[in-house]
Each structure stands twice: as C-alpha cells, then as structure tokens.
Design an enzyme around this catalytic site. Structure first.
Site, PDB file in Angstrom:
ATOM      1  N   GLY B  24       0.833  -1.197   0.000  1.00  0.00           N
ATOM      2  CA  GLY B  24       0.000   0.000   0.000  1.00  0.00           C
ATOM      3  C   GLY B  24       0.863   1.239   0.000  1.00  0.00           C
ATOM      4  O   GLY B  24       2.094   1.168  -0.072  1.00  0.00           O
ATOM      5  N   LEU B  25       0.189   2.385   0.074  1.00  0.00           N
ATOM      6  CA  LEU B  25       0.939   3.642  -0.039  1.00  0.00           C
ATOM      7  C   LEU B  25       1.559   4.045   1.289  1.00  0.00           C
ATOM      8  O   LEU B  25       1.006   4.847   2.018  1.00  0.00           O
ATOM      9  CB  LEU B  25      -0.009   4.739  -0.523  1.00  0.00           C
ATOM     10  CG  LEU B  25       0.144   5.124  -1.980  1.00  0.00           C
ATOM     11  CD1 LEU B  25      -0.588   6.410  -2.264  1.00  0.00           C
ATOM     12  CD2 LEU B  25       1.607   5.285  -2.354  1.00  0.00           C
ATOM     13  N   HIS B  26       2.714   3.496   1.611  1.00  0.00           N
ATOM     14  CA  HIS B  26       3.383   3.883   2.842  1.00  0.00           C
ATOM     15  C   HIS B  26       4.423   4.960   2.545  1.00  0.00           C
ATOM     16  O   HIS B  26       4.522   5.437   1.416  1.00  0.00           O
ATOM     17  CB  HIS B  26       3.983   2.660   3.530  1.00  0.00           C
ATOM     18  CG  HIS B  26       4.837   1.840   2.635  1.00  0.00           C
ATOM     19  ND1 HIS B  26       6.113   2.229   2.313  1.00  0.00           N
ATOM     20  CD2 HIS B  26       4.589   0.680   1.984  1.00  0.00           C
ATOM     21  CE1 HIS B  26       6.617   1.328   1.492  1.00  0.00           C
ATOM     22  NE2 HIS B  26       5.718   0.379   1.276  1.00  0.00           N
ATOM     23  N   ALA B  27       5.201   5.316   3.541  1.00  0.00           N
ATOM     24  CA  ALA B  27       6.044   6.513   3.442  1.00  0.00           C
ATOM     25  C   ALA B  27       7.003   6.510   2.251  1.00  0.00           C
ATOM     26  O   ALA B  27       7.154   7.519   1.581  1.00  0.00           O
ATOM     27  CB  ALA B  27       6.811   6.719   4.736  1.00  0.00           C
TER      28      ALA B  27
END
Lengths: 591, 96
Positions: B24-27
C-alpha cells in the site's frame, strides 16, 4: 532552574554529568502580528528555514550506518515533508491572510496535520504524526534562530519527549554522555541506541520538560533511576565519586567477564545475552556471554517491505556463526498492530491480548514458513549441531507447538525436494509467558526441548495489567506470590521433564530476580549485553544453597515487603556497596 | 489496466488504475510519488475511495491511506498532464 530531583526508568546503566540539551523544544511560538508590508519577508524566512532543515536532514541521512537502513527511510520521508506543498502553502496562506508571524502560522498548520494523522485508523500512518511533528519542530527551531552549536558541546545529556534516529545522527555521537526522555520504554529507540553507545539512559522521566531548561547542568543516574537538575556542589561531588567508582567496577567486572559464572559453592549458571541485531553477536564474547538466550527477529520485519527468505537466512546465519555459544532465535513476536503495513494491519482494541506472537505467525503461514525455512537453512550453516535453537513466543496451548512441528516437517520436506542445504530438525523451545502455559508446563514440556521464561509478559498477564497503562504500573510486582510461585512451577516442571530452563526478562538482570531464580534452580539467565559482566560478578558472590533457602522462605510468605527486605539483606551482605552498581526495578529507586 | 489507458481530456489527462505497490501507499512510495509529481508543471490529484489528495504533497498522499490493490484515479491538469500521469502511474504499478 532550581535544584530538582526527578525519577525515571533506567534502560541503560551508568552515571553521567553534563549539560542538558533539549531536542526540538516544543515551545509554542508567540502569536505575532505583522504588517502587510512584512508578509513577503516573513514568507522568505519560512522558506529559508525549511531549506536549511532539509539540508540538515540530508546530512543526517548520509550518516546513517549501513546496518540501520530502515532509519534512512524514516529520514527520507522527513526530507520530503520539509518541502511539502500542503505544509508550505497553508502556512504561507495564513501569513498572508491573517498577517501573523511564520512561526505561529507554522505551529498551527503542523498541529492540524498531526491531528489528521493521529485520527487515522492505520497504526503505521498514526506513527507518521511523529514525523510531521519532528519536522515542524525543527523548522520552528530554525525560525526562532536557535543555534545548533552551543559553547559546551562536549558532555551533552540529550533530553527529549522521545528520541528519533535522525536526532542522534545529527549530533556528534562522541559528545553525548547520556539520554533522558519523557516517553519510551525498555525497547524504544532510546534504549536500544543508548545501550549500543554504552551511555546511561532513563526513560519515562516525569516532569522532565517542566523542571529542566536547555543548558542546565544535570546528573543522570542510570543505576538508581535518578535525575538531578542543577545539582548542588555536594551532589556533584557525590556523583562524580560514584561515576568513578562505577567505571572502576565496570572495568573490573569486564576483566573477569570471560570466566564462568560459578557460585561460591561451585554451581555453574549460564549467562546468555538478549540480542536485537545480528551484528551484536560478534561482540558478545567480549562481555562473557555463554550464548544467546533470546535473539529478537522483529527488527527485520518492522521495515516497510517484508524481508525475503534470503535476507532472513543471511541474518540468522550471521547469528549462528558469530554467537559465542548456542543461539536461541525467537520466531516473530508481533501483533498485527506492530507490523507496519507488511500485512493488512489488524486493528485490535487490545493488541496485548490479541493475535500476537505464535497466534499471529500461525495465521500468516506464508510469512511464518519463510522464517522457518530461513532458520532451518541457517542451522545447517554451522558444522556444530544444535547451535541454532528455535524459540516460540506467546504459547498458550499444546496444539500451537504441535502445529509448528508440523510446519517444520513440511518445510524440511520442501527444502529436501528442492535440494537446499538445511538441518532436518533443531532444538525447539517455548517462551513461558502466559498463565495458561504455566498451568500446562508438564504437557508442554513433552512437546519441546527447552523453556525460556519471559518474565515481563508473564508478570503483566498474571497481574492482568496493560503495560502501557501507567495507572496500573504499580501492580507490575515481580515479588508477588503469584509470580514467585509461577517461576517455581515452571522451573520444577521443566527439570522434572528433563528440560533446561532459562529466563530472559528484565528480572534476569535484576539482583532480586537473580537471587530468587538461582535459588529455584534456574539453568541460565539471559540479559542485555551491558549488564552481563555485572550479573556474572554477582553470581560469583552468591551461595546457591543460601539462595535456595531464601527462595523457600519467600515462597512461603505472603508479605511482599518482608520478602524484599530479606533479599535486600542478603544482597547487602554479599555485595556491600557494589549493590548500588546493579539496576533493580524490584527495589525501585534506591538513592 | 495499464499506462496505455490514459484518457486525454480537454485540459489534461486521466488514468484509472489499481495500486500495485505491495504494502500500500506507505512513506517510501509516497515520498517517491510526491518527488516525481513535483517535477511537472501540471497539477496532479489522486482520487481514491478514501478521498482526494494533491500528489505533490507527501502529507496529503500519506493521509489517504490507500491499501494495496485499491482502485484510484490520477487526474492532471496542465501543459504536461499526460507525462505527469504516466510518471506517477508507473510508480503506482510497481510491485514495491
């Protein structure tokens, strides 16, 4: 500031005297009105400060050592935040429209953003609130013109709410003498960094941010858990004497660390190390570790990307190769709340009682099998059999151990079919840390090869307390009869079934715990490396027979205070002034 | 669904795709997306069922909390809209 005496939880031993330096002081800037003609200049100042902070962070990122790459990623995200359009535009807009100073506008925008992140469900993103706050504070410090270099840049005592990796990389590590924080725990960044740097550290220091100011002289006592702000002349003399005495004691215990830990009446007790990083294994023989009693595998999994089987294999093979004796590697012990986003994060109201440890890994078999494959392969990398042992966390049912054994068989077959070198079986042990496990130790013993007592969790689960809840922290009582009886039961049953029993919680490096568990016949204690030489020294001063008698007395008593007194009396007798050099949470702060 | 599906709009470009980034869209990918988006003059928005975000803002992108394999739309307006959508779309489709 006036002299003040504060208390905290020691997480790294030692005494240090120095000048306190607050990291990102969270001073709310003054609300300052500006003239419309000043708006452009104010915006310029803001952008300049952001640019400067970005450069600082990039420099810090360059200094991250190779084995801490996950820290780089944290800092890289912070770099992006310093030029974030949302942050910049909202702040500039506020300066333009409301004619207020940039610092005030920025602090408003940052606190709104922090709220947005805190309100997110995802635990990983919740933690990013901390990054936003740290970046905001850095820019604010810049804006307020706080210079980063002080006159006295040696003998620094770092103080903060909590320490983030970039903070440490930012400073000249050699100038840091100690760390104190208001937040944090025994496995926080602060604790791990301080132990790695061999400097004293205290966490959970109450009133820290109120009682101390930047530049104050401070004494931190990582042995007794004391912090003295603006100490008197006598305090300073007293503590510099203690500092010297401790350094001398440490040197002498280190000199004898390689000798075995035999009690006065010639009973040998194994002293093992608790380890977090594979790179630490090579240094263990220097502190006299007989092996690794607990290797925590969580670190590799806390990155944003899941580690590959190959990476895990390399890591575990390094541990096996470099450990001074056997290495007990604990399988992944996290709950869904801790694993960043590696898996769909499980949201649980009470993660400590949720899907953690063995429960989590048995529910995520792909991940678990990859770890087990890496372990069996690493076990074969050493010619000596049985050097690698597998330790299972959070066991509460016999079926869990059986399920792991089935998985190990599957993994063994898979590896054989693919023709990959591996050990067909390795010694399998369990952590005894749930009350359920304590009651079925006899059944569990028949399914495994060794026991390791996880005293921290065992105490929390026995006493039914949440370790994050400070209001019930007083119930974390290692001398509670329920705890003492459980220890006795685990050790006795293990021995009756022919198993070796070790302990690896905080109680293993607490002189009170050492005396009692030794008295109950524990085979080995596993402690954090800096404490290891001191614990060996302590064991050599003790008489096992006397400890057994004392343990029997404690087992019969219902009076916790009286028991503490008894143990303290014995410790005073055998150690004298040296007792002050050992950290004890059972006895509490002793200064 | 691929980069060939970019629709050209009167004032920009649009692409609907699934986020393939493993976790997913993590840092880290969020940092890459905002860095990439800032290289273009067009404005670029990410629209997901969790809401809308300015692709140039890492904070905005992160706070969308887009999980792996969810459907999102990239919408750019400006002179280099197509290129911007393609560049950020590429990151969305990478496995890690």
């Amino acid at each position: 500031m006036a002299r003040a005496h504060l208390f905290g939880t020691p997480v790294s031993p030692g005494i240090a005297i120095g000048t306190i330096r607050f990291l990102h002081v969270e001073a709310v800037p003054e609300m300052r009105r500006i003239l419309p003609s000043e708006v452009e200049a104010e915006k310029g100042r803001l952008l300049e400060a952001m640019e400067a902070v970005r450069e600082d962070l990039k420099t810090a990122m360059g200094k991250v050592p190779a084995d801490m790459q996950e820290y780089r990623e944290i800092i890289a995200a912070q770099v992006e935040m310093t030029r974030d359009p949302k942050l910049v535009n909202s702040t500039c807009q506020m300066v333009e429209q409301e004619h207020v100073g940039a610092a005030w506008a920025l602090s408003k925008v940052v606190s709104q953003l922090v709220e947005v992140f805190r309100s997110l469900d995802d635990p990983y993103l919740k933690d990013r609130a901390q990054d936003v706050r740290v970046v905001g504070m850095r820019i604010l410090n810049r804006l307020s013109g706080a210079s980063r270099t002080h006159a006295s840049d040696t003998n620094l005592i770092l103080a903060a709410e909590d320490v983030s990796p970039a903070d440490i990389m930012d400073l000249d590590v050699r100038s840091i003498r100690g760390i104190v924080t208001r937040e944090g725990g025994i496995t926080s960044h602060t604790a791990i960094l301080a132990r790695g740097m061999h400097i004293p550290a205290l966490v959970c220091v109450t009133n820290l941010l109120v009682a101390a100011r930047d530049g104050d002289t401070v004494i931190i006592d990582g042995l007794g858990g004391n912090v003295l702000i603006s100490p008197s002349e006598e305090d300073t003399q007293d503590y510099s004497r203690r500092e010297k005495a401790y350094a001398a004691w440490q040197a002498s215990t280190r000199d004898t660390a390689r000798w075995p830990a035999d009690t006065r009446d010639a009973l040998r007790v194994g002293v093992l190390a608790n380890v977090e990083h594979a790179s630490e294994a090579a240094e263990l023989s220097g502190v006299g570790a007989d092996g690794i009693g607990l290797y925590r595998t969580e670190f590799a999994f806390l990155k944003e990307v899941m580690p590959s089987e190959e990476e895990l294999f390399e890591e575990y093979a390094t541990v096996v190769r470099d450990a001074p004796g056997h290495g007990a590697i604990r399988t992944l012990d996290v709950g869904g709340d801790k694993l960043t986003r590696a898996q769909e994060a499980v949201r649980e109201a009470n993660p400590a009682l949720g899907l953690r440890g063995i429960r989590f890994t048995l529910h995520n078999q792909d991940l678990f099998k990859s770890q087990l494959r890496a372990l069996l392969r690493a076990a074969a990398s050493s010619p000596e059999q049985g050097r690698l042992r597998i330790l299972l966390p959070m066991i509460s049912m016999v079926e869990e151990v059986r399920a792991v054994k089935r998985l190990l068989q599957e993994v063994d077959q898979e590896l054989s079919m693919r023709g990959i070198a591996h050990a067909a079986s390795v010694p399998l042990g369990i952590m005894v840390e749930t009350p359920a496990a304590v009651f079925i130790t006899d059944q569990l013993a028949r399914e495994c090869d060794f026991f390791s007592i996880g005293t921290n969790d065992l105490i929390h689960y026995l006493m039914a307390i949440d370790h994050n809840n400070m209001r019930v922290a007083y119930l974390a009582e290692a001398m509670h009869p329920a705890v003492i009886r459980s220890l006795k039961r685990i050790i006795d049953t293990g021995h009756r079934e022919g198993l070796s029993v070790s302990a690896c919680g905080e109680l293993s490096s607490d002189p009170f715990g050492v005396v009692l568990m030794l008295g109950m016949g524990i085979d080995a204690l596993s402690v954090s490396p800096p404490f290891l030489p001191g614990i060996k020294h302590l064991i050599r001063q003790l008489d096992a027979q006397a400890c057994t008698e004392l343990a029997s007395q404690v087992l019969l008593s219902s009076d916790i205070r009286a028991c503490k007194h008894l143990v303290n009396e014995m410790l005073q007798k055998v150690l004298g002034h040296e007792l002050a050099f050992l950290t004890s949470t059972v006895m509490g702060a002793r200064a | 669904m691929s980069l060939e599906d970019i629709e050209i709009l009167p004032r920009g470009a649009r692409l609907t795709l699934r986020l393939k980034i493993a976790n997913g869209l993590h840092a880290r990918p969020a940092a890459r997306i905002s860095r990439e988006a800032q290289r273009y003059r067009s404005s670029l928005r990410i629209i997901s069922e969790n809401g809308e975000a300015d692709a140039k803002s890492i904070l905005d992108v992160l706070s969308l909390a887009i999980p792996h394999n969810s459907l999102c739309t990239l919408e750019a307006t400006g002179p280099d809209a197509r290129e911007a959508v393609a560049a950020v779309g590429t990151i969305f489709l990478q496995q890690d």
